[in-house]
Design a protein around this motif. Structure first.
Motif, PDB file in Angstrom:
ATOM      1  N   ARG A   1      17.223 -13.721  70.715  1.00  0.00           N
ATOM      2  CA  ARG A   1      17.135 -14.397  69.497  1.00  0.00           C
ATOM      3  C   ARG A   1      15.719 -14.620  69.051  1.00  0.00           C
ATOM      4  NH1 ARG A   1      21.315 -18.289  68.483  1.00  0.00           N
ATOM      5  NH2 ARG A   1      19.874 -19.623  67.281  1.00  0.00           N
ATOM      6  N   LEU A   2      14.800 -15.003  70.026  1.00  0.00           N
ATOM      7  CA  LEU A   2      13.289 -14.845  69.707  1.00  0.00           C
ATOM      8  C   LEU A   2      12.885 -13.711  69.001  1.00  0.00           C
ATOM      9  CD1 LEU A   2      11.872 -16.607  72.850  1.00  0.00           C
ATOM     10  CD2 LEU A   2      11.717 -17.597  70.408  1.00  0.00           C
ATOM     11  N   SER A   3      13.354 -12.576  69.392  1.00  0.00           N
ATOM     12  CA  SER A   3      13.063 -10.999  69.006  1.00  0.00           C
ATOM     13  C   SER A   3      13.567 -11.007  67.511  1.00  0.00           C
ATOM     14  CB  SER A   3      13.322  -9.985  69.849  1.00  0.00           C
ATOM     15  OG  SER A   3      13.303  -8.654  69.312  1.00  0.00           O
ATOM     16  N   ARG A   4      14.873 -11.497  67.490  1.00  0.00           N
ATOM     17  CA  ARG A   4      15.507 -11.389  65.916  1.00  0.00           C
ATOM     18  C   ARG A   4      14.834 -12.225  64.888  1.00  0.00           C
ATOM     19  NH1 ARG A   4      20.282 -11.849  68.028  1.00  0.00           N
ATOM     20  NH2 ARG A   4      20.567 -14.149  67.632  1.00  0.00           N
ATOM     21  N   GLN A   5      14.462 -13.220  65.455  1.00  0.00           N
ATOM     22  CA  GLN A   5      13.919 -14.317  64.507  1.00  0.00           C
ATOM     23  C   GLN A   5      12.436 -14.405  64.252  1.00  0.00           C
ATOM     24  OE1 GLN A   5      15.806 -17.479  66.677  1.00  0.00           O
ATOM     25  NE2 GLN A   5      17.366 -17.638  65.346  1.00  0.00           N
ATOM     26  N   ARG A   6      11.808 -13.544  65.089  1.00  0.00           N
ATOM     27  CA  ARG A   6      10.234 -13.464  64.706  1.00  0.00           C
ATOM     28  C   ARG A   6      10.129 -12.736  63.353  1.00  0.00           C
ATOM     29  NH1 ARG A   6       5.122 -15.569  66.169  1.00  0.00           N
ATOM     30  NH2 ARG A   6       3.726 -14.158  66.376  1.00  0.00           N
ATOM     31  N   PRO A   7       9.362 -13.391  62.375  1.00  0.00           N
ATOM     32  CA  PRO A   7       9.088 -13.106  61.270  1.00  0.00           C
ATOM     33  C   PRO A   7       8.484 -11.684  61.220  1.00  0.00           C
ATOM     34  CG  PRO A   7       8.557 -15.314  61.335  1.00  0.00           C
ATOM     35  CD  PRO A   7       8.759 -14.918  62.716  1.00  0.00           C
ATOM     36  N   ALA A   8       8.788 -10.711  60.447  1.00  0.00           N
ATOM     37  CA  ALA A   8       8.471  -9.245  60.401  1.00  0.00           C
ATOM     38  C   ALA A   8       7.027  -9.015  60.305  1.00  0.00           C
ATOM     39  CB  ALA A   8       9.446  -8.460  59.674  1.00  0.00           C
ATOM     40  N   GLU A   9       6.664  -9.939  59.188  1.00  0.00           N
ATOM     41  CA  GLU A   9       4.995 -10.031  58.799  1.00  0.00           C
ATOM     42  C   GLU A   9       4.327 -10.132  60.126  1.00  0.00           C
ATOM     43  OE1 GLU A   9       7.369 -11.966  57.710  1.00  0.00           O
ATOM     44  OE2 GLU A   9       6.554 -13.974  57.251  1.00  0.00           O
TER      45      GLU A   9
ATOM     46  N   PRO B   1      12.109  -5.396  70.415  1.00  0.00           N
ATOM     47  CA  PRO B   1      11.262  -4.938  69.346  1.00  0.00           C
ATOM     48  C   PRO B   1      10.268  -5.992  68.929  1.00  0.00           C
ATOM     49  CG  PRO B   1      13.241  -5.024  68.160  1.00  0.00           C
ATOM     50  CD  PRO B   1      13.759  -5.212  69.663  1.00  0.00           C
ATOM     51  N   GLN B   2      10.729  -7.190  68.676  1.00  0.00           N
ATOM     52  CA  GLN B   2       9.646  -7.837  67.947  1.00  0.00           C
ATOM     53  C   GLN B   2       9.009  -8.966  69.030  1.00  0.00           C
ATOM     54  OE1 GLN B   2       7.814  -7.356  65.525  1.00  0.00           O
ATOM     55  NE2 GLN B   2       8.401  -9.217  64.446  1.00  0.00           N
ATOM     56  N   LEU B   3       9.247  -8.640  70.538  1.00  0.00           N
ATOM     57  CA  LEU B   3       8.587  -9.524  71.562  1.00  0.00           C
ATOM     58  C   LEU B   3       7.428  -8.495  72.261  1.00  0.00           C
ATOM     59  CD1 LEU B   3      11.695 -11.200  73.474  1.00  0.00           C
ATOM     60  CD2 LEU B   3       9.893 -12.068  71.375  1.00  0.00           C
ATOM     61  N   ARG B   4       6.694  -9.136  72.855  1.00  0.00           N
ATOM     62  CA  ARG B   4       5.681  -8.337  73.641  1.00  0.00           C
ATOM     63  C   ARG B   4       5.495  -9.094  74.922  1.00  0.00           C
ATOM     64  NH1 ARG B   4      -0.903  -7.668  73.062  1.00  0.00           N
ATOM     65  NH2 ARG B   4      -1.021  -6.599  75.060  1.00  0.00           N
ATOM     66  N   LEU B   5       6.297  -8.453  76.065  1.00  0.00           N
ATOM     67  CA  LEU B   5       6.073  -8.970  77.368  1.00  0.00           C
ATOM     68  C   LEU B   5       5.027  -8.810  77.949  1.00  0.00           C
ATOM     69  CD1 LEU B   5       7.981 -10.369  79.544  1.00  0.00           C
ATOM     70  CD2 LEU B   5       8.411  -8.042  80.419  1.00  0.00           C
ATOM     71  N   ARG B   6       4.348 -10.136  78.417  1.00  0.00           N
ATOM     72  CA  ARG B   6       2.952 -10.081  78.949  1.00  0.00           C
ATOM     73  C   ARG B   6       2.828 -10.444  80.556  1.00  0.00           C
ATOM     74  NH1 ARG B   6      -1.157 -10.765  74.745  1.00  0.00           N
ATOM     75  NH2 ARG B   6      -2.655 -10.508  76.301  1.00  0.00           N
ATOM     76  N   GLY B   7       3.937 -11.210  80.709  1.00  0.00           N
ATOM     77  CA  GLY B   7       3.933 -11.303  82.292  1.00  0.00           C
ATOM     78  C   GLY B   7       4.773 -12.476  82.770  1.00  0.00           C
TER      79      GLY B   7
END
Ligand code: PLP
Length: 247
Positions: free
Chosen positions: A124-132, A169-175
């Protein structure tokens, strides 16, 4: 003119920075490796503003609505536009239990979500992260300790979830992030922190490019830093006791 109420926060922040530096030196580490997130849940906007003025660059919040109200109140001060992620000023970290119906707001307003503990939430977070916006920084919250009710993905399931989240795609797994059981004995504090640190290193070894080990709160930051924390989340020691009642 300085408000007297602002002094204690700046002084506490200084003392916390000294604790972090001393713990890092004791562990043979560079204090600059450790990022301080000031946990401002239930704290008033004036206290947060004082901490920002004193140089605090990262803020942690546990409740989406409360956090957004504070961002909006601070936005004009920071020269940013309400309704957008601040362009200047502090980074905002969501560290509380995230309900599915709050993910859209969290994805739009926070820089980090540290409490991802299931795939559905991450999707959900990845889908809802605004593309900009840049990809949302996330940590997996891992359940460390014995109580069955505590939040977080079980240690045994963390690797599988990490690989799935890393592919969104719209997430960056940091840790990884954890809230270990409260302990007063430093050796026991370190033992819990070591469990998370070992999992962190195993995932790195597995090929995941993780750089954030988020553990250590007001009462156990020394133990966490001794075990390799790169991020500590400090509430009470920075802001004082949390006011009771609704904010
Ligand atoms: C409240 C909270 C903290 C800060 O706790 P203190 O003991 O006040 O430093 C850190 N992490 C999480 C997830 C929290 O909920």
């Amino acid at each position: 003119m300085t408000d007297v109420s602002e002094r204690p926060v700046a002084a506490r922040l200084g003392a916390v920075r000294e604790r972090i530096a001393a713990a890092a030196r004791a562990a043979g580490r560079d204090p600059a490796e450790i990022r301080l997130v000031g946990v401002s849940k239930r704290q008033p906007v004036a206290a947060i503003r004082a901490a920002i003025d004193a140089g605090l660059a990262d803020l942690g919040e546990n409740f989406v609505q409360e956090a957004v109200a504070k961002m909006d109140a601070l936005g004009p001060v920071l020269g940013t536009v309400p309704g957008t992620v601040p362009r200047t000023g502090p980074k905002w970290h969501f560290i509380g239990a995230l309900q599915s119906n709050k993910t859209a707001v969290a994805a739009a307003r926070f820089d980090w979500v540290q409490s991802v503990d299931r795939l559905k939430l991450a999707e959900r977070l990845s889908r809802q992260r605004p593309a900009e916006l840049p990809p949302l920084n996330v940590c997996l919250q891992v359940h460390i300790g014995a109580e069955a009710s505590k939040a977080g993905v079980p240690v045994a399931e963390a690797a599988a979830l990490a690989h799935q989240v890393a592919g969104l795609p719209q997430l960056r797994l940091r840790g990884l992030m954890a809230v270990p059981p409260p302990e007063t004995d430093p050796a026991r504090q370190r033992a819990w922190c070591r469990q998370l640190a070992e999992l962190f290193r195993a995932l790195q070894h597995d090929g995941l490019a993780l750089d954030t080990l988020s553990m250590g709160m007001s009462d156990d930051l020394e133990a966490a830093i001794a075990e390799g924390a790169t991020m500590v989340r400090i509430g009470t020691a920075v802001f004082g006791p949390r006011p009771a009642g609704p904010i």
